[in-house]
Design a protein around this motif. Structure first.
Motif, PDB file in Angstrom:
ATOM      1  N   GLU A  80      10.142 -15.797  -2.231  1.00  0.00           N
ATOM      2  CA  GLU A  80       8.897 -16.362  -2.931  1.00  0.00           C
ATOM      3  C   GLU A  80       8.592 -17.313  -2.116  1.00  0.00           C
ATOM      4  O   GLU A  80       9.674 -18.459  -1.709  1.00  0.00           O
ATOM      5  CB  GLU A  80       9.245 -16.727  -4.130  1.00  0.00           C
ATOM      6  CG  GLU A  80       9.628 -15.626  -5.387  1.00  0.00           C
ATOM      7  CD  GLU A  80       9.750 -16.167  -6.717  1.00  0.00           C
ATOM      8  OE1 GLU A  80       8.775 -16.302  -7.298  1.00  0.00           O
ATOM      9  OE2 GLU A  80      11.070 -16.495  -6.978  1.00  0.00           O
ATOM     10  N   GLN A  87       7.701 -11.440  -1.660  1.00  0.00           N
ATOM     11  CA  GLN A  87       8.109 -10.269  -1.127  1.00  0.00           C
ATOM     12  C   GLN A  87       9.226  -9.630  -1.952  1.00  0.00           C
ATOM     13  O   GLN A  87      10.169 -10.289  -1.621  1.00  0.00           O
ATOM     14  CB  GLN A  87       8.340 -10.234   0.326  1.00  0.00           C
ATOM     15  CG  GLN A  87       8.638  -9.046   1.202  1.00  0.00           C
ATOM     16  CD  GLN A  87       9.061  -9.043   2.683  1.00  0.00           C
ATOM     17  OE1 GLN A  87       9.235 -10.036   3.010  1.00  0.00           O
ATOM     18  NE2 GLN A  87       9.658  -8.072   3.260  1.00  0.00           N
ATOM     19  N   CYS A  89      12.124  -6.518  -2.414  1.00  0.00           N
ATOM     20  CA  CYS A  89      12.471  -5.489  -1.636  1.00  0.00           C
ATOM     21  C   CYS A  89      13.915  -4.998  -2.323  1.00  0.00           C
ATOM     22  O   CYS A  89      14.793  -5.489  -2.466  1.00  0.00           O
ATOM     23  CB  CYS A  89      12.743  -5.792   0.026  1.00  0.00           C
ATOM     24  SG  CYS A  89      12.848  -4.215   0.711  1.00  0.00           S
ATOM     25  N   ALA A  97      14.410  -7.778   5.338  1.00  0.00           N
ATOM     26  CA  ALA A  97      13.968  -6.575   4.675  1.00  0.00           C
ATOM     27  C   ALA A  97      14.206  -5.327   5.162  1.00  0.00           C
ATOM     28  O   ALA A  97      13.829  -5.036   6.253  1.00  0.00           O
ATOM     29  CB  ALA A  97      12.419  -7.071   4.075  1.00  0.00           C
ATOM     30  N   TRP A 103       4.629  -6.586  -1.695  1.00  0.00           N
ATOM     31  CA  TRP A 103       4.332  -7.998  -1.383  1.00  0.00           C
ATOM     32  C   TRP A 103       3.165  -8.261  -2.197  1.00  0.00           C
ATOM     33  O   TRP A 103       2.279  -7.377  -2.597  1.00  0.00           O
ATOM     34  CB  TRP A 103       4.386  -8.371   0.091  1.00  0.00           C
ATOM     35  CG  TRP A 103       3.064  -7.503   0.661  1.00  0.00           C
ATOM     36  CD1 TRP A 103       3.077  -6.226   1.393  1.00  0.00           C
ATOM     37  CD2 TRP A 103       1.838  -7.961   0.830  1.00  0.00           C
ATOM     38  NE1 TRP A 103       1.809  -6.071   1.947  1.00  0.00           N
ATOM     39  CE2 TRP A 103       1.088  -6.951   1.413  1.00  0.00           C
ATOM     40  CE3 TRP A 103       1.124  -9.048   0.306  1.00  0.00           C
ATOM     41  CZ2 TRP A 103      -0.329  -7.081   1.680  1.00  0.00           C
ATOM     42  CZ3 TRP A 103      -0.466  -9.061   0.724  1.00  0.00           C
ATOM     43  CH2 TRP A 103      -1.105  -8.224   1.401  1.00  0.00           C
ATOM     44  N   SER A 105       0.079 -11.650  -2.841  1.00  0.00           N
ATOM     45  CA  SER A 105      -0.481 -12.878  -2.476  1.00  0.00           C
ATOM     46  C   SER A 105      -1.582 -13.560  -3.274  1.00  0.00           C
ATOM     47  O   SER A 105      -2.515 -12.906  -3.708  1.00  0.00           O
ATOM     48  CB  SER A 105      -0.677 -13.041  -0.844  1.00  0.00           C
ATOM     49  OG  SER A 105      -1.254 -14.119  -0.364  1.00  0.00           O
ATOM     50  N   CYS A 113      -2.135  -7.025  -2.488  1.00  0.00           N
ATOM     51  CA  CYS A 113      -0.818  -6.896  -2.602  1.00  0.00           C
ATOM     52  C   CYS A 113      -0.731  -5.449  -1.957  1.00  0.00           C
ATOM     53  O   CYS A 113      -1.478  -5.007  -1.350  1.00  0.00           O
ATOM     54  CB  CYS A 113      -0.183  -6.571  -4.100  1.00  0.00           C
ATOM     55  SG  CYS A 113      -1.134  -5.394  -4.909  1.00  0.00           S
ATOM     56  N   TYR A 115       2.321  -2.161  -0.740  1.00  0.00           N
ATOM     57  CA  TYR A 115       3.585  -1.238  -1.209  1.00  0.00           C
ATOM     58  C   TYR A 115       3.834  -0.431   0.252  1.00  0.00           C
ATOM     59  O   TYR A 115       3.094   0.064   0.795  1.00  0.00           O
ATOM     60  CB  TYR A 115       3.282  -0.414  -2.322  1.00  0.00           C
ATOM     61  CG  TYR A 115       3.175  -1.226  -3.594  1.00  0.00           C
ATOM     62  CD1 TYR A 115       3.940  -1.529  -4.481  1.00  0.00           C
ATOM     63  CD2 TYR A 115       1.444  -1.307  -3.592  1.00  0.00           C
ATOM     64  CE1 TYR A 115       3.321  -2.040  -5.731  1.00  0.00           C
ATOM     65  CE2 TYR A 115       1.180  -2.124  -4.940  1.00  0.00           C
ATOM     66  CZ  TYR A 115       1.825  -2.441  -5.944  1.00  0.00           C
ATOM     67  OH  TYR A 115       1.551  -3.168  -6.868  1.00  0.00           O
ATOM     68  N   TRP A 118      10.114  -1.444   4.528  1.00  0.00           N
ATOM     69  CA  TRP A 118      10.520  -2.330   5.830  1.00  0.00           C
ATOM     70  C   TRP A 118      11.480  -1.732   6.419  1.00  0.00           C
ATOM     71  O   TRP A 118      12.555  -1.389   5.920  1.00  0.00           O
ATOM     72  CB  TRP A 118      10.506  -4.027   5.491  1.00  0.00           C
ATOM     73  CG  TRP A 118       9.567  -4.706   5.049  1.00  0.00           C
ATOM     74  CD1 TRP A 118       8.819  -5.603   5.963  1.00  0.00           C
ATOM     75  CD2 TRP A 118       8.612  -4.895   3.652  1.00  0.00           C
ATOM     76  NE1 TRP A 118       7.585  -6.201   5.103  1.00  0.00           N
ATOM     77  CE2 TRP A 118       7.644  -5.645   3.947  1.00  0.00           C
ATOM     78  CE3 TRP A 118       8.854  -4.016   2.450  1.00  0.00           C
ATOM     79  CZ2 TRP A 118       6.712  -5.894   2.705  1.00  0.00           C
ATOM     80  CZ3 TRP A 118       8.070  -4.210   1.535  1.00  0.00           C
ATOM     81  CH2 TRP A 118       7.044  -5.272   1.695  1.00  0.00           C
ATOM     82  N   ARG A 123       7.361  -4.308   8.894  1.00  0.00           N
ATOM     83  CA  ARG A 123       6.655  -3.054   8.261  1.00  0.00           C
ATOM     84  C   ARG A 123       6.861  -1.721   9.024  1.00  0.00           C
ATOM     85  O   ARG A 123       6.246  -2.045  10.371  1.00  0.00           O
ATOM     86  CB  ARG A 123       5.094  -3.183   7.653  1.00  0.00           C
ATOM     87  CG  ARG A 123       5.044  -4.439   7.062  1.00  0.00           C
ATOM     88  CD  ARG A 123       3.636  -4.847   6.502  1.00  0.00           C
ATOM     89  NE  ARG A 123       3.440  -6.012   5.960  1.00  0.00           N
ATOM     90  CZ  ARG A 123       2.468  -6.372   5.337  1.00  0.00           C
ATOM     91  NH1 ARG A 123       1.415  -5.857   5.251  1.00  0.00           N
ATOM     92  NH2 ARG A 123       2.544  -7.888   4.676  1.00  0.00           N
TER      93      ARG A 123
END
Length: 240
Positions: A80, A87, A89, A97, A103, A105, A113, A115, A118, A123
């Motif tokens: 956070e 994020q 995970c 991650a 994630w 924001s 956000c 999905y 990672w 990513r």
């Protein structure tokens, strides 16, 4: 093609990927007590809460000691940032991650956000990006965005009336509480009396609970939030 014959429906090459991401949206990003974390790989990992990890960031989840730090993320957990980013995970490995997660924001008041998965902190593969009422399918290769296409109108997410993050109601359970907020408003010095933090430094919050869905028209927002606070905050306040 004969006149009047129905047109063939074009097959969506991303249909299976979209189905997986849709299910990922509807569930929490990890299960704390999954047997996966009982294996040898995570044998030395211990739970830590709100430990520093990175600039202006804290981590809550499984950690172990490494040259990177005494509380290096290793297992499930959520990172956070005080300014309004998180994020979560299912798998962190030695601080990076390295598995499926999400994630979200609210930086600059722009709710977004995503999905996906990672790989070694980057990513990789397909992600679902949710913003401005729409869902987009993204394709990443080792952290580099290769493609983004419009997927669908977003009908799953709502905005938390308390912290402002986008969330899916079916994933808003008491097992994991991702809503972070301040118990009081900032004073004339722009400082929160509940925890003493400056708004400019920590607007994300000092307490955690489940997200609050927007109230129906005609309901009292303050009454709804007060009722939720009475139910949720008995032992759930967490300080940075």
């Amino acid at each position: 093609m004969a006149d009047g014959a129905p047109k063939a429906v074009k097959e969506d090459p991303y249909s299976e990927i979209k189905a997986v991401l849709d299910q990922q949206m509807r569930h929490q990003p990890y299960e704390r007590f999954d047997s996966f974390y009982e294996g040898e790989e995570f044998a030395d990992a211990k739970f830590a809460e709100l430990v520093p990890w990175g600039k202006d960031q804290t981590f809550s989840g499984l950690t172990h000691g490494t040259p990177k730090g005494a509380h290096t993320p290793h297992g499930w957990g959520v990172l956070e940032h005080h300014e309004g980013f998180l994020q979560a995970c299912a798998v962190w490995r030695d601080g990076l991650a390295d598995g499926p997660g999400m994630w979200a924001s609210i930086v600059d008041g722009k709710e977004q956000c995503g999905y996906g998965t990672w790989m070694q902190g980057k990513r990789h593969g397909f992600f679902a990006l949710v913003k401005e009422g729409g869902v987009y399918l993204e394709d990443y290769d080792n952290g580099e965005l290769k493609k983004r296409i419009k997927w669908r109108r977003d009908k799953l997410h709502v905005t938390c009336a308390r912290c402002g993050l986008l969330f899916v109601p079916s994933a808003n359970t008491s097992e994991e509480k991702f809503c972070r907020f301040h118990l009081s408003k900032p004073d004339y010095d722009a400082r929160y009396a509940c925890c003493g933090a400056l708004h400019a430094v920590n607007p994300r919050g000092c307490a955690t609970s489940t997200h609050v869905e927007p109230v129906a028209e005609g309901d009292s927002t303050m009454a709804a939030l007060a009722a939720m606070a009475a139910l949720d905050l008995g032992g759930d306040s967490k300080q940075f």
